[in-house]
Design a protein around this motif. Sequence first.
Motif, PDB file in Angstrom:
ATOM      1  N   ARG A 288       0.805  -1.216   0.000  1.00  0.00           N
ATOM      2  CA  ARG A 288       0.000   0.000   0.000  1.00  0.00           C
ATOM      3  C   ARG A 288       0.845   1.277   0.000  1.00  0.00           C
ATOM      4  NH1 ARG A 288      -2.807   1.710   4.083  1.00  0.00           N
ATOM      5  NH2 ARG A 288      -1.201   0.975   5.458  1.00  0.00           N
ATOM      6  N   CYS A 289       1.978   1.285  -0.667  1.00  0.00           N
ATOM      7  CA  CYS A 289       2.733   2.535  -0.690  1.00  0.00           C
ATOM      8  C   CYS A 289       2.131   3.493  -1.705  1.00  0.00           C
ATOM      9  CB  CYS A 289       4.208   2.282  -0.989  1.00  0.00           C
ATOM     10  SG  CYS A 289       4.546   1.734  -2.667  1.00  0.00           S
TER      11      CYS A 289
ATOM     12  N   ALA B 178      -6.743  -2.633   5.539  1.00  0.00           N
ATOM     13  CA  ALA B 178      -6.158  -3.940   5.822  1.00  0.00           C
ATOM     14  C   ALA B 178      -5.749  -4.682   4.567  1.00  0.00           C
ATOM     15  CB  ALA B 178      -7.149  -4.782   6.611  1.00  0.00           C
ATOM     16  N   SER B 179      -5.091  -4.006   3.648  1.00  0.00           N
ATOM     17  CA  SER B 179      -4.708  -4.740   2.447  1.00  0.00           C
ATOM     18  C   SER B 179      -3.273  -5.212   2.560  1.00  0.00           C
ATOM     19  CB  SER B 179      -4.870  -3.859   1.222  1.00  0.00           C
ATOM     20  OG  SER B 179      -4.149  -2.689   1.384  1.00  0.00           O
ATOM     21  N   GLY B 180      -2.971  -6.189   1.747  1.00  0.00           N
ATOM     22  CA  GLY B 180      -1.592  -6.635   1.636  1.00  0.00           C
ATOM     23  C   GLY B 180      -1.129  -7.558   2.739  1.00  0.00           C
ATOM     24  N   SER B 181       0.056  -7.994   2.571  1.00  0.00           N
ATOM     25  CA  SER B 181       0.813  -8.860   3.460  1.00  0.00           C
ATOM     26  C   SER B 181       0.066  -9.852   4.336  1.00  0.00           C
ATOM     27  CB  SER B 181       1.697  -8.019   4.369  1.00  0.00           C
ATOM     28  OG  SER B 181       2.634  -8.875   4.973  1.00  0.00           O
ATOM     29  N   GLY B 182       0.423 -11.083   4.169  1.00  0.00           N
ATOM     30  CA  GLY B 182      -0.073 -12.106   5.066  1.00  0.00           C
ATOM     31  C   GLY B 182      -1.506 -12.510   4.816  1.00  0.00           C
ATOM     32  N   GLY B 183      -2.034 -12.122   3.674  1.00  0.00           N
ATOM     33  CA  GLY B 183      -3.361 -12.575   3.345  1.00  0.00           C
ATOM     34  C   GLY B 183      -4.470 -11.765   3.980  1.00  0.00           C
TER      35      GLY B 183
ATOM     36  N   GLY C 268      -6.949  -9.092   4.210  1.00  0.00           N
ATOM     37  CA  GLY C 268      -7.519  -8.130   3.277  1.00  0.00           C
ATOM     38  C   GLY C 268      -6.971  -8.273   1.875  1.00  0.00           C
ATOM     39  N   LEU C 269      -6.732  -9.499   1.475  1.00  0.00           N
ATOM     40  CA  LEU C 269      -6.214  -9.700   0.132  1.00  0.00           C
ATOM     41  C   LEU C 269      -7.196  -9.173  -0.902  1.00  0.00           C
ATOM     42  CD1 LEU C 269      -4.016 -10.758  -1.578  1.00  0.00           C
ATOM     43  CD2 LEU C 269      -4.874 -13.061  -1.277  1.00  0.00           C
ATOM     44  N   ASN C 270      -8.483  -9.332  -0.610  1.00  0.00           N
ATOM     45  CA  ASN C 270      -9.483  -8.809  -1.524  1.00  0.00           C
ATOM     46  C   ASN C 270      -9.349  -7.307  -1.709  1.00  0.00           C
ATOM     47  OD1 ASN C 270     -10.600 -11.217  -2.039  1.00  0.00           O
ATOM     48  ND2 ASN C 270     -12.348 -10.988  -0.674  1.00  0.00           N
ATOM     49  N   GLU C 271      -8.927  -6.639  -0.643  1.00  0.00           N
ATOM     50  CA  GLU C 271      -8.783  -5.192  -0.720  1.00  0.00           C
ATOM     51  C   GLU C 271      -7.680  -4.839  -1.713  1.00  0.00           C
ATOM     52  OE1 GLU C 271     -10.654  -3.400   1.594  1.00  0.00           O
ATOM     53  OE2 GLU C 271     -11.336  -5.135   2.715  1.00  0.00           O
ATOM     54  N   ALA C 272      -6.607  -5.580  -1.646  1.00  0.00           N
ATOM     55  CA  ALA C 272      -5.507  -5.323  -2.570  1.00  0.00           C
ATOM     56  C   ALA C 272      -5.956  -5.612  -3.994  1.00  0.00           C
ATOM     57  CB  ALA C 272      -4.300  -6.183  -2.199  1.00  0.00           C
ATOM     58  N   ARG C 273      -6.748  -6.671  -4.152  1.00  0.00           N
ATOM     59  CA  ARG C 273      -7.225  -6.983  -5.489  1.00  0.00           C
ATOM     60  C   ARG C 273      -8.142  -5.877  -5.992  1.00  0.00           C
ATOM     61  NH1 ARG C 273     -10.751 -12.312  -6.919  1.00  0.00           N
ATOM     62  NH2 ARG C 273     -12.220 -11.356  -5.501  1.00  0.00           N
ATOM     63  N   THR C 274      -9.016  -5.407  -5.112  1.00  0.00           N
ATOM     64  CA  THR C 274      -9.920  -4.335  -5.513  1.00  0.00           C
ATOM     65  C   THR C 274      -9.141  -3.120  -5.981  1.00  0.00           C
ATOM     66  OG1 THR C 274     -11.577  -5.070  -3.951  1.00  0.00           O
ATOM     67  CG2 THR C 274     -11.747  -2.812  -4.708  1.00  0.00           C
ATOM     68  N   PHE C 275      -8.110  -2.778  -5.230  1.00  0.00           N
ATOM     69  CA  PHE C 275      -7.324  -1.603  -5.610  1.00  0.00           C
ATOM     70  C   PHE C 275      -6.652  -1.805  -6.958  1.00  0.00           C
ATOM     71  CE2 PHE C 275      -3.127   0.420  -5.782  1.00  0.00           C
ATOM     72  CZ  PHE C 275      -3.538   1.738  -5.880  1.00  0.00           C
ATOM     73  N   HIS C 276      -5.969  -2.914  -7.128  1.00  0.00           N
ATOM     74  CA  HIS C 276      -5.173  -3.084  -8.344  1.00  0.00           C
ATOM     75  C   HIS C 276      -6.050  -3.272  -9.587  1.00  0.00           C
ATOM     76  CE1 HIS C 276      -1.120  -2.924  -6.799  1.00  0.00           C
ATOM     77  NE2 HIS C 276      -1.556  -3.552  -5.722  1.00  0.00           N
ATOM     78  N   LEU C 277      -7.110  -4.069  -9.452  1.00  0.00           N
ATOM     79  CA  LEU C 277      -7.981  -4.245 -10.611  1.00  0.00           C
ATOM     80  C   LEU C 277      -8.734  -2.948 -10.903  1.00  0.00           C
ATOM     81  CD1 LEU C 277      -9.415  -7.858 -10.187  1.00  0.00           C
ATOM     82  CD2 LEU C 277      -7.389  -7.079 -11.426  1.00  0.00           C
ATOM     83  N   GLY C 278      -9.144  -2.271  -9.837  1.00  0.00           N
ATOM     84  CA  GLY C 278      -9.866  -1.013 -10.030  1.00  0.00           C
ATOM     85  C   GLY C 278      -8.999   0.019 -10.707  1.00  0.00           C
ATOM     86  N   ARG C 279      -7.754   0.113 -10.274  1.00  0.00           N
ATOM     87  CA  ARG C 279      -6.854   1.081 -10.883  1.00  0.00           C
ATOM     88  C   ARG C 279      -6.610   0.716 -12.347  1.00  0.00           C
ATOM     89  NH1 ARG C 279      -1.494   1.486 -11.726  1.00  0.00           N
ATOM     90  NH2 ARG C 279      -0.886   3.617 -12.247  1.00  0.00           N
ATOM     91  N   ALA C 280      -6.435  -0.571 -12.607  1.00  0.00           N
ATOM     92  CA  ALA C 280      -6.222  -1.001 -13.990  1.00  0.00           C
ATOM     93  C   ALA C 280      -7.421  -0.619 -14.848  1.00  0.00           C
ATOM     94  CB  ALA C 280      -5.991  -2.512 -14.047  1.00  0.00           C
ATOM     95  N   PHE C 281      -8.618  -0.806 -14.312  1.00  0.00           N
ATOM     96  CA  PHE C 281      -9.792  -0.464 -15.103  1.00  0.00           C
ATOM     97  C   PHE C 281      -9.854   1.035 -15.365  1.00  0.00           C
ATOM     98  CE2 PHE C 281     -14.065   0.490 -16.263  1.00  0.00           C
ATOM     99  CZ  PHE C 281     -14.378  -0.542 -17.119  1.00  0.00           C
ATOM    100  N   HIS C 282      -9.533   1.811 -14.350  1.00  0.00           N
ATOM    101  CA  HIS C 282      -9.553   3.271 -14.531  1.00  0.00           C
ATOM    102  C   HIS C 282      -8.577   3.715 -15.618  1.00  0.00           C
ATOM    103  CE1 HIS C 282     -11.185   3.967 -10.183  1.00  0.00           C
ATOM    104  NE2 HIS C 282     -12.055   3.426 -10.995  1.00  0.00           N
TER     105      HIS C 282
END
Lengths: 469, 359
Positions: free
Chosen positions: A360-361, A389-394, A396-410
Amino acid sequence: MYEPKIIAYLCTWCSYTGADTAGIARLKSPANLRAVRVPCSGRVSPEIIMRTFDQGADGVLVLGCHIGECHYDSGNHRTAKRLPVLKTLMAYAGLEPQRLHLDWVSASEGERFSRIVNEFAESVRLLGPANYPVKSWAVHNVELPWAQSEPLDSLGFDIQSYAMREAAIRDYASQLLSESRVSCVIGYERSPRGRLRPAFIYTPEDASRLVWNPDCTHNLTLYLSEKIRDGGRAPGKKPDQNPASIGIVVKPCDSRAIQVQLAEQQIQREQVHIIGVTCEGIQAELDAYENQPVSGKARLQKRCQVCSERTPVVFDRLVGGTVSPELSGTDSYRAVDAIEALPPAERMEFWLSQFDRCIRCYACRQVCPSCDCPTCLYERDDSLWVGPASGSGGVGLNEARTFHLGRAFHLAGRCIGCDECERVCPMDIPISYLNRRLAQEVRERFGYTAGLAPVPSPIVTVLSREEGL
Amino acid sequence: MISSSSGLNELYSVSQENLADWLDRIQSSAKLIAHQEVGGILLYQPVSDSRQIAWTEARPTLSSKDAFFPPTEQLFTIQREGNNLTIVESEPVGKQVLFGIRPCDAQGIKALDALYLETDPADNYYQRRREATTIIGMACREMAPSCFCTSVGGAPDDSRFMDLMLYRGDDHYFLAVITDKGASLLSSFPLKSDLLEAESAAEQIKSYIPSRLPIEIPNQEDWPASFASPYWDEMSERCISCRICAYVCPTCRCFDVRDQLYPSENGTQVFERIRCWDSCTGTAYRRIAGGHNPRPEKGQRLRNRFFCKYYYYPAQYGPVACTGCGRCIDACPVGVDITEALSYVAQRGSLSDLDRSGA
């Protein structure tokens, strides 16, 4: 029997009334369908759909008015353009695209409503639950054919020609500043310790700090709108009453980012004075501390190996008179095809294991010339689109996915492929493979490549006559 | 064979095979964290087999701080049933052994101790992890171009904050027992090794250790004079307000606390309180209710980062919050370099010394 969770977003004017019509006619609807009434199907943004999946939905149904019958004229045009692209992204990330269905139901079509929802519920039931078990930190060892093996493996850098362009950039920047045609020139310099970095030049004398060499990797256009907003003032100075334009040194790829910003009215053409430089590519291992130009053969960055441009697409002054022939790059990575060839479950595992490293940097977003929202949707305090709660150790993994896929879509139809997001990622998440896949999708579906001309992405415009459904 | 009766500061020779075998035995009863290649980068990661270990002295991308202060950590859960609230504190993991810790990272742990352990009250979560952890250090045989540990009191072979210390030789490792904690790990898990003649072994180790002339580090009293300088706005012009520098740093320790809904069974409501890394270089760090941001400019935010490391933190807690690992220099997407800021402040400081002396 397995009962899938299905969320249906229904446009209040047509489809929601259509559901009522079905009810009045006592037509059967599946019991596991949760209806959410929305003002318009155009309101159902891809982020909402991805979030719905993240929070446990097995299928998402979006129903709107028929094209041409939208109560807001063109709201459903946007849905019609966005959702197929989102389906491609879902499939690429390992989520079966059949879990998302878009259709049109008018107020009187009770029977049609009933048929669509029943068919959809049945198809999702056959697919089973949406979430695959994911092993945290399991790095999926997919053989990714990096573009390194492309024939354009390395290029001999001609030091002489770099030095000539460097001198030309300095002269021209100095001239622009002394004639007050620009208030600032954004270019490249070497730090006192020899590291290449962005430079902001305000006086003709300082123009001698500018450099040009195969380390000039940064996409400087990311600073443009900020500098224009500041009136091109130097730090600590008052902004100019009548600010001159901002000078900027751009590579061919960077120049495309300017076209995107122009198309989206982030900047005006007269506010920027573009010093375009011909480019043979940027080297992969940046020459971090050697205070001297690179010599001999160097390995090119991945993006440069598939690049097709040597000349900027827009400029006020072109530096590098002898334009070498354009390259024959394909602008696409073979790794994208390799990921696509995986079975869906492995595709999902591959991406989740990548996103799992995210700390999440947000450097990917901060360095992107097209990520220009004043406050990122994913970091708004009020909406909590992604929890912390995204990233590391599983966690909030969904949160990280939401961010990355969402950003890609944007960035679909807006990413110009400078791959800066991937370069800066401290965790080496292959972000470019998301962006390039969507660029490919937009190219195939709409015949559009971001940044070649100052026209906006077809994803954010209404349907043209030819595209009418 | 080393046992707990072995004297501290003695040197042993141990082979890589024996080390690997020893680590495998440790791994069966404690969480072992070591260098591992993950997705093409080097990280400190839990390993379940010594074969996963990357035997290198290179500097991992992230520091070892997340073994004590994870990026995201659940503090407790709150369960609500009717009018009853049940709060359950989350217990961090049990015993852990960190293997191959770089001296700069160990110094970072020491700096974190000053705040989380030695300042009353101690942070429960940090303390539990810290006490259950044994640190096995590894000396560096190379310094990266951005390394400057020797300028901030560290060294490539600094063993002060380790429990056990390893030095790679040509065909074997040298092992030194630094603390009782290290000795007790050896007594629980005997390691096949040979006692060496201390003096000549120490000489040999010295020959492997790189050295570098220190850069100029400002005195603590030099900092306030630079606070109002326009330098910060100039040097931060290129900053993109990401958080890489703080997240790769072994001593950055700011966090954000939030409550959120936790996936739970139907009918009950479970919330969790979590804390996660935060960074003063991000725009939202100082934003307060109502949207006002007392630190709106990039220059103010970067200045805070440097002042925190070398002025605020030492003033409040003692140690300098920078160990010269150089990660922020290498990771910065736009080439912001902390050593430039240090030399600026130091030079300004020496100028103001001249002013004071009337020269």
